[in-house]
Design a protein around this motif. Structure first.
Motif, PDB file in Angstrom:
ATOM      1  N   UNK A  11      22.769  39.146  37.780  1.00 45.99           N
ATOM      2  CA  UNK A  11      22.936  37.776  38.275  1.00 45.99           C
ATOM      3  C   UNK A  11      24.298  37.205  37.887  1.00 45.99           C
ATOM      4  N   UNK A  12      24.741  37.471  36.676  1.00 48.08           N
ATOM      5  CA  UNK A  12      26.055  36.985  36.233  1.00 48.08           C
ATOM      6  C   UNK A  12      27.161  37.637  37.048  1.00 48.08           C
ATOM      7  N   UNK A  17      33.032  34.817  40.633  1.00 43.12           N
ATOM      8  CA  UNK A  17      33.940  34.825  41.770  1.00 43.12           C
ATOM      9  C   UNK A  17      35.299  35.331  41.299  1.00 43.12           C
ATOM     10  N   UNK A  18      35.941  36.234  42.045  1.00 40.94           N
ATOM     11  CA  UNK A  18      37.272  36.678  41.649  1.00 40.94           C
ATOM     12  C   UNK A  18      38.256  35.503  41.706  1.00 40.94           C
ATOM     13  N   UNK A  55      42.388  46.284  42.325  1.00 40.56           N
ATOM     14  CA  UNK A  55      41.111  46.900  41.954  1.00 40.56           C
ATOM     15  C   UNK A  55      40.119  45.843  41.468  1.00 40.56           C
ATOM     16  N   UNK A  56      40.592  44.870  40.683  1.00 43.03           N
ATOM     17  CA  UNK A  56      39.703  43.858  40.120  1.00 43.03           C
ATOM     18  C   UNK A  56      39.018  43.013  41.197  1.00 43.03           C
ATOM     19  N   UNK A  57      39.772  42.611  42.213  1.00 42.74           N
ATOM     20  CA  UNK A  57      39.163  41.756  43.241  1.00 42.74           C
ATOM     21  C   UNK A  57      38.571  42.561  44.393  1.00 42.74           C
ATOM     22  N   UNK A  58      38.765  43.872  44.363  1.00 40.77           N
ATOM     23  CA  UNK A  58      38.209  44.722  45.405  1.00 40.77           C
ATOM     24  C   UNK A  58      38.922  44.563  46.742  1.00 40.77           C
ATOM     25  N   UNK A  59      40.222  44.305  46.690  1.00 39.76           N
ATOM     26  CA  UNK A  59      40.998  44.109  47.924  1.00 39.76           C
ATOM     27  C   UNK A  59      41.200  45.438  48.629  1.00 39.76           C
ATOM     28  N   UNK A  60      41.104  45.400  49.946  1.00 42.09           N
ATOM     29  CA  UNK A  60      41.313  46.618  50.724  1.00 42.09           C
ATOM     30  C   UNK A  60      42.782  46.817  51.066  1.00 42.09           C
ATOM     31  N   UNK A 144      38.515  25.196  43.443  1.00 47.75           N
ATOM     32  CA  UNK A 144      37.270  24.782  44.063  1.00 47.75           C
ATOM     33  C   UNK A 144      37.432  23.319  44.475  1.00 47.75           C
ATOM     34  N   UNK A 145      37.850  23.097  45.715  1.00 48.86           N
ATOM     35  CA  UNK A 145      38.102  21.730  46.177  1.00 48.86           C
ATOM     36  C   UNK A 145      39.272  21.137  45.428  1.00 48.86           C
ATOM     37  N   UNK A 146      39.041  20.027  44.741  1.00 47.29           N
ATOM     38  CA  UNK A 146      40.093  19.376  43.967  1.00 47.29           C
ATOM     39  C   UNK A 146      40.185  19.907  42.545  1.00 47.29           C
TER      40      UNK A 146
END
Length: 166
Positions: A11-12, A17-18, A55-60, A144-146
């Protein structure tokens, strides 16, 4: 007995979120997470950091900011002084030269500077400059928004007797 702990761990990980923005430990590489992958300020510096972030954010894919193929988030606009992402009132500025600070200090919500910010800078709600990364290491930022949340390597690592303070 391990099943509840395993469920909490999953769950954690699912809820984490990256980072949206990344700053290298020398402030010579900036990166933004996009729907296309990872947009970076340069391909010629900090190769190891760029590979680890990918690698950390899983970017392609990894590409220069100026070659973005999507309009979400808004593309980064750059000149020889710096770059900016987004529009006022949610403008993120990346200053590479002192000339860029004049405008960025008046219009940016978040200012990330590869140089020291020694002048009064009224507009940004958060400033991360070269001295911050020199003292605290690389930064990860979540927007996250402001609200802008940041974590440095020093915050994660903590104070350790064998790590010299700068």
């Amino acid at each position: 007995m391990a099943v509840p702990f395993f469920c909490v761990a999953v769950a954690i990980l699912a809820a984490s979120k990256p980072p949206d923005l990344l700053i290298s430990r020398d402030a010579d590489l900036f990166a933004a997470r996009t729907s296309d992958g990872l947009a970076v300020s340069t391909m010629s510096k900090a190769r190891y950091s760029r590979e680890q972030w990918t690698a950390m954010i899983g970017a392609s894919s990894v590409y220069l900011w100026s070659t973005s193929t999507t309009n979400k988030p808004p593309p980064v606009r750059c000149d020889r002084f710096g770059c900016s992402l987004g529009e006022t009132p949610h403008r993120i500025s990346f200053a590479f030269t002192p000339e860029a600070l004049r405008e960025d200090c008046q219009t940016a919500t978040l200012l990330i500077a590869a140089i020291p910010v020694r002048q009064n800078c009224p507009a940004p709600s958060k400033i991360i400059d070269r001295f911050d990364v020199w003292r605290d290491g690389a930064y990860a930022l979540w927007i996250d928004g402001d609200e802008i949340k940041s974590r440095s390597v020093r915050q994660v690592r903590g104070q350790r007797p064998w790590v010299r303070s700068r």
